[in-house]
Design a protein around this motif. Structure first.
Motif, mmCIF file in Angstrom:
data_model
loop_
_atom_site.group_PDB
_atom_site.id
_atom_site.type_symbol
_atom_site.label_atom_id
_atom_site.label_comp_id
_atom_site.label_asym_id
_atom_site.label_seq_id
_atom_site.Cartn_x
_atom_site.Cartn_y
_atom_site.Cartn_z
ATOM 1 N N LEU A 234 7.841 4.847 4.274
ATOM 2 C CA LEU A 234 8.837 4.457 3.896
ATOM 3 C C LEU A 234 8.698 3.916 2.654
ATOM 4 N N GLY A 235 7.125 3.449 2.683
ATOM 5 C CA GLY A 235 7.169 3.599 1.036
ATOM 6 C C GLY A 235 6.581 4.288 0.568
ATOM 7 N N ILE A 236 5.548 5.521 1.089
ATOM 8 C CA ILE A 236 5.320 6.930 0.452
ATOM 9 C C ILE A 236 6.744 7.595 0.483
ATOM 10 N N TYR A 237 7.032 7.526 1.138
ATOM 11 C CA TYR A 237 9.186 8.772 1.230
ATOM 12 C C TYR A 237 9.896 7.659 -0.149
ATOM 13 N N GLY A 238 9.870 6.681 -0.341
ATOM 14 C CA GLY A 238 10.591 6.214 -0.930
ATOM 15 C C GLY A 238 10.340 6.017 -2.791
ATOM 16 N N SER A 239 9.094 5.840 -2.418
ATOM 17 C CA SER A 239 7.918 5.667 -3.853
ATOM 18 C C SER A 239 8.072 7.243 -4.589
ATOM 19 N N SER A 240 7.904 8.286 -3.890
ATOM 20 C CA SER A 240 6.833 9.284 -4.314
ATOM 21 C C SER A 240 7.493 10.017 -5.144
ATOM 22 N N MET A 241 9.138 9.599 -5.227
ATOM 23 C CA MET A 241 9.190 10.540 -6.324
ATOM 24 C C MET A 241 9.487 9.893 -7.944
ATOM 25 N N VAL B 148 0.849 -0.961 0.242
ATOM 26 C CA VAL B 148 0.166 -0.065 -0.313
ATOM 27 C C VAL B 148 1.019 1.435 0.294
ATOM 28 N N GLY B 149 1.690 0.795 1.094
ATOM 29 C CA GLY B 149 2.917 2.364 0.728
ATOM 30 C C GLY B 149 3.913 3.033 -0.429
ATOM 31 N N SER B 150 4.366 1.982 -1.497
ATOM 32 C CA SER B 150 4.661 1.905 -2.007
ATOM 33 C C SER B 150 3.636 2.150 -3.326
ATOM 34 N N ILE B 151 2.418 1.717 -3.543
ATOM 35 C CA ILE B 151 1.487 2.277 -4.755
ATOM 36 C C ILE B 151 0.980 3.100 -4.630
ATOM 37 N N GLY B 152 0.690 3.864 -3.617
ATOM 38 C CA GLY B 152 -0.496 4.798 -2.722
ATOM 39 C C GLY B 152 0.927 6.506 -2.969
ATOM 40 N N GLY B 153 2.607 6.153 -2.426
ATOM 41 C CA GLY B 153 3.525 6.845 -3.167
ATOM 42 C C GLY B 153 3.862 7.096 -3.752
ATOM 43 N N VAL B 154 3.558 6.158 -5.648
ATOM 44 C CA VAL B 154 4.047 6.577 -6.853
ATOM 45 C C VAL B 154 2.569 7.424 -6.903
ATOM 46 N N ALA B 155 1.212 6.896 -6.012
ATOM 47 C CA ALA B 155 0.171 7.748 -6.831
ATOM 48 C C ALA B 155 0.187 9.431 -6.358
ATOM 49 N N ILE B 156 0.464 8.947 -4.888
ATOM 50 C CA ILE B 156 0.450 11.206 -4.251
ATOM 51 C C ILE B 156 1.612 11.801 -5.681
#
Length: 534
Positions: free
Chosen positions: A62-69, A22-30
């Motif tokens: 961490l998922g949001i932080y690492g994937s948002s970029m 959820v964190g990784s996919i959500g971070g990409v979308a954000i």
């Protein structure tokens, strides 16, 4: 090997794996939505993570932080609007590729460079773990105090052209950390006989106000604009083959990201500019930079995605956050009585290794997700600003109220939201306030503990690490003072183009990008940057 197996056992839980997904996919979308960014998303999610296990809550963040970029590169390349502030340099070479109908090639290059930077930094983090485990116990109260003081100084000096403002805002953050009951004798400080101030000003309330609510106000005041994304040609896999032809550029950029990520108060912007400038200087075709250079795109994306894993080093080893996002994660540690610092590597090494492995898995998940869903993510760039603003506003107030079920907290958050909105409109940094609150509390506690064993001032730096940190602080202060005096006495004889480039660098390095939807300004800034080095 036993620690590694224990870390795998920590991760091999359905709730941890679900949080990572959820964190990784959500971070990409954000990241793909211009104007929101990871800071807003993490601020909104912080109250929810307090009820989770530490590893679950930190994995989501961490998922949001690492994937948002990763996701932030999509609008930067296709519509010349960075999804997150750190993707500003991606527009220089990504958007010209899109104008040449090479948008898919640019996206593929961005994904592959981001993946390389992320994996490179995690490998460096794992390789440094034995060293950290040996060095971290050498840090006592006085060493951690000096390290926190060094972090404050670096936060201020990193804002070139705005150092006085950054110092004032950092001091304001330190002042906010002193409001309420002091930690030893529990006497009231700066409460003015108001009972609602006795418990202090909650860090999460301030974070939600300065980041989430201020961004909501900014989005609500923006005009909605119809965005047309050009058709992109090419394969999303060709960038991985092209990255293999530029190993030196990718390695240097990722190395800059690792080194700058470990230094508190520096972060992605400095790493990007250093890597981009180095790649341009070492390139055989420097004139192509800013006009669709694959090397420039690799340099910017590999550098900024190498920072998140490296930024965990001072957080885990010393309990000192390097920037706002890791400062937010620090609160999750404290809520669950998991104290990051020297003791963490001695008592919970399996927990630390589990976080490393989560970062490694995160990068793999994000790349696979992007290869199959880029077409859908592009549609997120067309969400109206005002609709986004209302969603962020509603979720922010729900998050603030859920912390302590207090309407007073909502009012405090609203005040800080208006204050943050004013700072963003004036192009002033917000991060120093948060770091001032976190580092100020650390400095006070450690200074009180250290002074019990200090008889004369020299006793404070009579140990090797303390003396080394003291020397670094003195050198940074002396060099900053010398540069300031030199710039004040020496008339600026640079050309107008170089002056414009310097102003642009200071503005971007100030940690805030004000108008995500103003593509004409970004194009103008790109043209001024072209003159640098010419």
């Amino acid at each position: 090997m036993d620690i590694f197996l224990a870390a795998i056992e920590v991760l091999a839980r359905w709730d941890v794996l679900l949080a990572l997904l959820v964190g990784s996919i959500g971070g990409v979308a954000i990241g793909a939505i211009p104007g929101v960014g990871p800071a807003v998303a993490i601020a909104i999610l912080l109250p929810a993570t307090f009820s989770m296990d530490p590893i679950v809550g930190l994995t989501v963040l961490l998922g949001i932080y690492g994937s948002s970029m990763y996701g932030g590169s999509i609008p930067a390349i296709l519509i010349n609007t960075p999804g997150t502030a750190v993707n500003a340099l991606t527009t220089y070479d990504g958007f010209p590729m899109t104008l040449r109908s090479e948008g898919r090639r640019a996206l593929s290059l961005a994904y592959s460079a981001s993946f390389f930077g992320g994996i490179f930094s995690v490998i460096c983090l794992i390789a440094l773990s034995p060293v950290l485990a040996k060095v971290a116990p050498m840090f006592g109260a006085r060493e951690i105090f000096l390290a926190a003081l060094l972090g404050v100084i670096l936060v201020i000096t990193a804002h070139k052209g705005q150092m006085l403002i950054a110092a004032a805002l950092t001091g304001f953050g330190i002042f906010l950390s002193t409001v309420g009951l002091e930690p030893v004798k529990y006497t009231r400080r700066f409460t003015f006989d108001q009972s609602w101030l006795a418990s202090g000003i909650n860090l999460i309330v301030v974070v939600l106000g300065l980041f989430a609510l201020s961004q909501a106000f900014l989005l609500l005041t923006m005009d909605d604009e119809k965005i047309r994304t050009p058709r992109a040609r090419g394969s999303l896999l060709q960038g991985f083959r092209e990255l293999a032809r530029h190993p030196r550029v990718a390695s240097i950029a990722a190395s800059f990201g690792v080194v700058m990520g470990m230094v508190p108060g520096v972060g992605e912007f400095t790493a990007q500019f250093l890597s981009y400038t180095s790649a341009r200087r070492l390139s055989k075709t420097p004139e192509a930079f800013g006009h669709g250079s694959s090397e420039g795109l690799i340099a910017s994306e590999a550098a900024n995605n190498a920072v998140p894993a490296a930024a965990m080093i001072p957080l885990l080893a010393l309990g000192i956050p390097g920037e706002a996002l890791t400062a937010m994660m620090l609160s999750v540690f404290y809520v669950h009585n998991v104290v990051p610092g020297p003791g963490l590597f001695q008592t919970q090494m399996d927990f630390v290794v589990a976080l490393y492995l989560a970062l490694l898995i995160l990068n793999v998940l994000v790349v696979v997700f992007l290869l199959v869903s880029t077409g859908w993510l592009v549609k997120l760039t067309q969400i109206p600003n005002r609709f986004l603003g209302m969603c962020v506003l509603m979720l922010s107030f729900v998050g603030v109220y859920s912390i302590r079920n207090s309407a007073v907290d909502c009012c405090i958050a609203a005040v800080f939201g208006l204050f943050g909105y004013a700072l963003k409109r004036l192009n002033m940094p917000i991060v120093p306030i948060i770091l001032g609150m976190v580092l100020g509390n650390i400095m006070e506690v450690k200074l009180r503990a250290a002074m019990n064993r200090v008889k004369v001032p020299w006793d404070f730096i009579d140990r090797p690490i303390a003396f080394l940190l003291f020397c670094v602080i003195v050198m940074i202060l002396a060099s900053t003072l010398w540069r300031t005096i030199r710039d004040w006495r020496t008339p600026d004889r640079r050309s107008p183009a170089r002056k414009a480039s310097a102003r642009f660098i200071r503005r971007i390095a100030g940690r805030q990008t004000r108008h995500f939807d103003d593509r004409l300004k970004i194009q103008r800034r790109r043209r001024t940057y072209d003159h640098m080095g010419s």
